[in-house]
Design an enzyme around this catalytic site. Structure first.
Site, PDB file in Angstrom:
ATOM      1  N   SER A 293      -9.605   2.289   3.018  1.00 29.06           N
ATOM      2  CA  SER A 293      -8.558   3.131   2.314  1.00 29.06           C
ATOM      3  C   SER A 293      -7.556   1.998   1.491  1.00 29.06           C
ATOM      4  CB  SER A 293      -8.353   4.336   3.328  1.00 29.06           C
ATOM      5  OG  SER A 293      -7.080   3.729   4.247  1.00 29.06           O
TER       6      SER A 293
ATOM      7  N   SER B  91      -9.394   0.600   7.417  1.00 27.13           N
ATOM      8  CA  SER B  91      -8.854  -0.050   5.870  1.00 27.13           C
ATOM      9  C   SER B  91      -8.185  -1.731   5.409  1.00 27.13           C
ATOM     10  CB  SER B  91      -8.078   0.953   5.957  1.00 27.13           C
ATOM     11  OG  SER B  91      -8.771   2.715   5.996  1.00 27.13           O
TER      12      SER B  91
ATOM     13  N   LYS C 206       0.829  -1.229   0.028  1.00 23.72           N
ATOM     14  CA  LYS C 206       0.396   0.405  -0.213  1.00 23.72           C
ATOM     15  C   LYS C 206       0.563   1.395  -0.071  1.00 23.72           C
ATOM     16  CE  LYS C 206      -3.983   2.091   2.396  1.00 23.72           C
ATOM     17  NZ  LYS C 206      -4.526   1.814   3.979  1.00 23.72           N
TER      18      LYS C 206
END
Lengths: 95, 491
Positions: B159, B183, B84
């Site tokens: 996210s 997330s 990420k």
């Protein structure tokens, strides 16, 4: 909790955010809604409750005051907008 | 042999026996990324040269290991993964989904990333995220929207949407994500994946670009509990570079060969089954709980009475911490730096231009909650209610070993559904926030599909540092079900 335009401008100033008039109005109403929701917390009696700053049971995580390897100025230069003589160059703080 | 859609465990076996090389596998995945990423936008930055470099090194070590049985290797050696774009990887740009860091190149690597690289994993690239992890759909990325591989008109969640889409579309067998308010778990749920939010302090946050420092965790998105366990074993552990990392040892994560859950007490919290949940989500989650019972678990009702306060508490604490953490983006040492005649102007202009709407909103919320005259009423009160939320869990875990609950009130929603209403977007997180506030671990896994073919997920939460209970229970479930084996058909 309805925020006034002046309050929003004040917060934006504290947070160092330049906002357009349209943004100020949009955030004014959105922040007011969110803060209204947050007011639900006032219903709870927390007079004898300690605050939680961290969920861990912390011991002392301090180390000896000995210098270790760290970032070099060549590392820092890479991302710096203005870098001279091993220093970050900034605009004048005040006239 | 279908090499697309391999789990980490299967890939590891093929690599160690020499049936495939890491370079072959990596090139296959890179080709697939070339093909599908332009549409799905799971990756912001792909690193093919770096990946091949690591793959070649891994192949050399794999060869050595085959020749010399004394040469110990990690089961992760040679397996590719996605990271990420909130976790620093040295010399690879890290945007945090923001314009303010569009060209930021970290001079160091996050500890969690370093550990998996040392184990020999192959970094494929950096995945899309809501800006600074603030969001539940990845729509807040300053770059592109990431599409849900199960239905490209819908969000992958957020996210960690990029990481979730990457694994779901087999653009990586596994990915690192972060979970501050849900997330990892929510996108895992929306994309049919198994995803973990470890206990706070379990994995070092060094090199994880900070959003809410008392809430942030580094997590994993994978196809199976087995794969999650492999990554956890690698990444867990204290780090002198993170004072909040814990030295409580990771329990044995060996997963049993049988699916017997006798002796396990599973708590079902009434407060999570409220009106407003999509009926199919509730039905599917309850079915999964019944399945656990069939495997021998004892199902008990528990109460987490302060659940409804998790949302207002989170949306005071997280923005407050964010307002402090994001003060560093001032256009002086790194990041977007707009021209100005004096210092203050540099700050106003760089931040005004560099941050997106949601980030600005949260910074202002946090600034307000911490400001003089309001600190006690907002931030102070939120911290106290946080104590109540945490003690709900402490109490419940006296009676049960794990808690089972839905992850989101619905399956993946459409793009733009919550664009005009930030509060409605925040309500997506109601079931995931409590675990972050309490610091307890949470594991999401797929338990079915709704009528439209969208994945439904469930989560298990456990006592602090008991990731083993979550992984063992999920593994047992995955031995008798096939939801986690389903992959979307992509054109």
């Amino acid at each position: 909790m309805k925020l006034s335009k002046e309050e929003v401008e004040h917060i934006a100033k504290l947070a160092r955010l330049e906002l357009s008039d349209e943004e100020i109005e949009r955030y004014r109403s959105q922040l007011s809604d969110i803060l209204d929701y947050a007011d639900r917390l006032q219903a709870l009696d927390t007079s004898n409750i300690p605050p939680t700053a961290s969920v861990l049971k912390s011991g002392s995580n301090l180390r000896k005051d000995q210098s270790h390897s760290s970032l070099q100025s060549s590392d820092l230069k890479l991302n710096a907008p203005e870098f001279e003589e091993n220093q970050f160059r900034v605009p004048p703080v005040m006239e | 042999m279908d090499l697309i859609g391999l789990t980490v465990k299967k890939a590891s076996k093929l690599l160690h026996t020499g049936q495939i090389s890491s370079l072959e596998l990596t090139n296959l995945v890179l080709d697939r990324i070339d093909n599908l990423n332009p549409k799905l936008q799971a990756y912001l930055t792909v690193t093919p040269e770096l990946a091949r470099e690591y793959a070649q090194k891994a192949d050399e070590e794999l060869l050595q290991a085959r020749k010399d049985s004394q040469h110990k290797t990690s089961p992760l050696l040679g397996v590719p993964l996605a990271v990420k774009d909130l976790l620093c990887l040295k010399d690879v740009r890290c945007t945090c989904g923001s314009r303010i860091l569009e060209n930021f190149v970290p001079p160091y690597t996050a500890t969690a990333v370093n550990k998996i690289l040392q184990a020999g994993m192959v970094p494929l690239g950096k995945t899309n995220t809501d800006e600074f992890a603030m969001g539940s759909s990845t729509e807040n990325s300053a770059y592109e929207n990431t599409l849900n591989p199960w239905d490209t008109n819908r969000v992958p969640g957020g996210s960690s949407g990029g990481s979730a889409a990457a694994v779901a579309a087999d653009l990586a067998p596994v990915a690192l994500g972060t979970d501050t308010g849900g997330s990892v778990r929510q996108p895992a749920s929306f994309c049919g994946l198994t995803g973990i939010k470890p206990t706070y302090g379990r994995v070092s946050r060094y090199g994880l670009i900070a959003y809410g420092s008392s809430l942030d965790t580094v997590g994993v998105l994978a196809h199976t509990a087995e794969d999650v366990a492999l990554l956890m074993e690698c990444m867990a552990g204290p780090d002198p570079l993170d004072a909040t990392s814990s030295d409580i040892p990771l329990p044995d994560l060996t997963l049993p060969e049988n699916s017997d859950l006798s002796g396990l007490r599973v708590g079902v919290p009434q407060e999570y089954f409220i009106s407003g949940i999509q009926p199919e989500v509730e039905k599917t989650v309850r079915e999964a709980i019944r399945q656990l019972e069939e495997l021998g678990a004892e199902i008990k009702t528990v109460n987490l009475p302060h659940t409804e306060y998790a949302l207002p508490v989170y949306y005071l604490i997280a923005p407050a911490e964010a307002s402090a953490n994001l003060a560093r983006y001032d256009g002086i040492r790194f990041g977007l730096s707009n021209d100005a005649n004096e210092l203050l102007e540099r700050y106003y202009k760089s931040r005004g231009a560099g941050f997106g709407a949601e980030v600005k909103r949260r910074i202002m919320l946090g600034t307000y909650a911490l400001s003089a005259g309001y600190y006690d009423a907002y931030y102070g009160q939120a911290q106290k209610v946080r104590t109540l939320i945490k003690s709900d869990f402490d109490q419940a875990f006296k009676d049960v070993d794990v808690i089972a609950a839905p992850i989101a009130p619905s399956t993946a929603f459409r793009f733009g559904e919550h664009s005009d209403d930030p509060l409605a977007m925040y309500l997506e997180d109601v079931f995931t926030l409590p675990a972050n506030l309490a610091g307890v671990p949470g594991l999401a896994f797929p338990v079915g599909f709704d009528q439209q073919g969208l994945p439904v997920g469930m989560q298990l939460m456990g006592p602090h540092f008991r990731e083993d209970l979550l992984l063992r229970t999920t593994h047992a479930y995955q031995m008798v079900t096939n939801w986690h084996k389903k992959h979307p058909t992509l054109n």
